[in-house]
Design an enzyme around this catalytic site. Structure first.
Site, PDB file in Angstrom:
ATOM      1  CB  THR A  88      -2.387   3.787  -7.374  1.00  0.00           C
ATOM      2  OG1 THR A  88      -3.627   4.500  -7.243  1.00  0.00           O
ATOM      3  CG2 THR A  88      -2.624   2.497  -8.132  1.00  0.00           C
ATOM      4  CB  VAL A  89       0.080   7.355  -3.849  1.00  0.00           C
ATOM      5  CG1 VAL A  89       0.063   8.844  -3.493  1.00  0.00           C
ATOM      6  CG2 VAL A  89      -0.318   6.515  -2.643  1.00  0.00           C
ATOM      7  NE  ARG A  95       8.811   9.393  -0.932  1.00  0.00           N
ATOM      8  CZ  ARG A  95       8.550   8.329  -1.693  1.00  0.00           C
ATOM      9  NH1 ARG A  95       7.333   7.815  -1.708  1.00  0.00           N
ATOM     10  NH2 ARG A  95       9.495   7.768  -2.418  1.00  0.00           N
ATOM     11  NE  ARG A  96       0.887  15.990  -1.073  1.00  0.00           N
ATOM     12  CZ  ARG A  96       0.156  16.902  -1.707  1.00  0.00           C
ATOM     13  NH1 ARG A  96      -1.013  17.280  -1.197  1.00  0.00           N
ATOM     14  NH2 ARG A  96       0.563  17.427  -2.850  1.00  0.00           N
ATOM     15  N   GLY A  97       1.733  10.353   3.378  1.00  0.00           N
ATOM     16  CA  GLY A  97       1.173   9.388   4.311  1.00  0.00           C
ATOM     17  C   GLY A  97      -0.159   8.800   3.900  1.00  0.00           C
ATOM     18  CG  LEU A  99       0.572   2.722   1.280  1.00  0.00           C
ATOM     19  CD1 LEU A  99      -0.640   1.936   0.797  1.00  0.00           C
ATOM     20  CD2 LEU A  99       1.835   2.277   0.556  1.00  0.00           C
ATOM     21  CB  THR A 100       0.767   5.424   6.359  1.00  0.00           C
ATOM     22  OG1 THR A 100       2.097   5.187   5.870  1.00  0.00           O
ATOM     23  CG2 THR A 100       0.710   5.087   7.835  1.00  0.00           C
ATOM     24  CE1 TYR A 128       1.768  -2.222  -0.051  1.00  0.00           C
ATOM     25  CE2 TYR A 128       3.378  -2.893  -1.693  1.00  0.00           C
ATOM     26  CZ  TYR A 128       2.208  -2.242  -1.364  1.00  0.00           C
ATOM     27  OH  TYR A 128       1.478  -1.599  -2.324  1.00  0.00           O
ATOM     28  CG  PHE A 417      -4.253 -11.123  -5.362  1.00  0.00           C
ATOM     29  CD1 PHE A 417      -4.348 -10.172  -4.342  1.00  0.00           C
ATOM     30  CD2 PHE A 417      -3.355 -12.177  -5.216  1.00  0.00           C
ATOM     31  CE1 PHE A 417      -3.576 -10.284  -3.199  1.00  0.00           C
ATOM     32  CE2 PHE A 417      -2.581 -12.284  -4.065  1.00  0.00           C
ATOM     33  CZ  PHE A 417      -2.690 -11.342  -3.072  1.00  0.00           C
TER      34      PHE A 417
END
Length: 417
Positions: A88-89, A95-97, A99-100, A128, A417
């Site tokens: 989650t974000v 939009r700040r990277g 997750l990356t 993804y 999962f």
């Protein structure tokens, strides 16, 4: 607004776990409050180093979790996987990277551990692929019109001398794991279930305060062997003229034989007052419609991608599975993240396969995400070539890939999962 560089992405400590859970609930729009019961139940899963968080000061604003998993390859071999979950974000920090940064860190660690693939269930399709994941299996859900299905409600549900009994959660925890192991070894795309899974899904551990105990139906063969297990719940709905309009919703059904599967569907379709059955998640080529005397009584209500795979080791992934045909193919696999990729010669037959680096001219070029969609046999290289997602360097190479990689039955992951 904090700059992205000021947000710290790091492993979550045990002391930070309640704050991480609050962010998880916030990201999934469940509400930010974490109950003591939920915290206690989930804390048993906490594994240092496998939980990541993005922290803006002391506040967690993004979450990520991975854990060890086995996914069944074509042919039944268990393959080491890095299962990605709880991503989650928070809406204020998109939009700040973030997750990356979390994904890059986790996949690098998975590669270092020697995991062959990473897996996830994607809440959103468009996220993804840029990390090298591709949809490797799909799910279908049916709704059965019970009066039309054609089962004899007065006749026996088992035609082979077996029987169907209702059991409780305690009994399920005794008989379920062994049955599931048999089923998942015969089901490409299936994953292992931990002891915690059985505890959580039978009510021994309560994560969701709204959880209610389902009915559990078990099918035993004539010799007493457990061959099928179904969990279902039934609502309470009646028409204006006092006619029952109840729906039975299947939470889970695993079966090691078609006879057991048919008996369990017959059972749930023969319950008094039940006029509709929702199948829950099934394989896209599930036997269900054809097990009904009238297959038209089952209509598809959901059809979508399910298990996503990210290949971390091309050689081991392609060697781990079996092949229904014989042939050779040189693959050029690209991976923007640099975790795997290169040029490989796949030599496959019904007796086994080898996959080794080569300098021979490539015959088929594809991204690692597209290879993932082909790995379990669910997609067609010919289709992907038509879409421009794989490129034939030699005419007919996509046909060769399909002859080698596609399977007679489609893969399926029964679990979330």
């Amino acid at each position: 607004m904090s700059r992205a560089a000021d947000i710290d992405v790091r492993p979550v400590t045990e002391a930070e776990y309640p704050e991480w859970l609050r962010a998880l609930r916030t990201g999934f729009l469940l509400g930010p409050t974490v109950s003591e019961d939920e915290l206690t139940a989930r804390a048993t899963q906490f594994e240092p180093g496998r939980y990541l968080g993005a922290f803006d000061g002391d506040r967690c604003v993004a979450t990520f979790r991975s854990f060890a998993q086995e996914v069944t390859a074509v042919g039944g071999a268990p393959v080491r996987a890095d299962a990605v979950s709880a991503v989650t974000v928070t809406a204020t920090h998109r939009r700040r990277g973030l997750l990356t940064r979390m994904m890059t860190r986790d996949l690098a660690a998975a590669k270092e551990r020697g995991d062959v693939v990473a897996t996830l269930i994607a809440a959103e399709y468009s996220i993804y692929g840029r990390f090298g994941f591709g949809p490797a299996s799909h799910e279908t859900e049916w709704t059965i019109d019970v009066p039309r299905a054609g089962f004899d409600a007065r006749g026996p549900v088992c035609a082979d001398g077996g029987r169907v009994d209702l059991v409780d959660g305690d009994e399920v925890r005794k008989i379920g794991p062994e049955l599931h192991e048999r089923v998942r070894r015969a089901t490409p795309g299936a994953i292992n279930r931990s002891d915690w899974w059985w505890q959580n899904n039978t009510g021994a551990v309560r994560v969701d305060p709204k959880w209610t105990e389902p009915f559990w139906a078990v099918h035993r063969a004539a010799d007493g062997t457990v061959e099928g297990l179904m969990a279902y719940e039934v609502d309470n709905r009646w028409g204006d003229t006092k006619q029952p309009l109840n729906t039975a919703s299947v939470r889970s059904l695993i079966a090691s034989t078609p006879a057991a599967e048919r008996a369990l569907w017959h059972h749930v379709c023969s319950i008094d007052w039940v006029t509709q059955v929702k199948s829950g998640s099934r394989a896209p080529d599930d036997l269900l419609p054809l097990l009904l005397p009238d297959p038209r009584a089952a209509r598809i209500t959901t059809q979508a991608d399910w298990l996503w795979v990210r290949i971390l080791d091309v050689e081991r992934a392609l060697r781990s599975r079996t092949y229904e045909g014989t042939g050779s193919l040189v693959l050029e696999v690209t991976d923007r993240a640099g975790l795997t990729g290169g040029r490989y010669r796949l030599e496959a037959s019904t007796a086994g396969a080898s996959c080794t680096p080569t300098r021979d001219r490539a015959e088929l070029t594809l991204d690692v995400a597209e290879l993932a969609t082909l790995w379990l046999g669910d997609e067609s290289a010919v289709r992907l070539a038509a879409l421009g997602r794989v490129r034939e360097e030699r005419a007919g190479a996509a046909l060769v890939a399909d002859a080698l990689l596609r399977t007679s039955r489609r893969p399926w992951c029964p679990d979330m999962f």
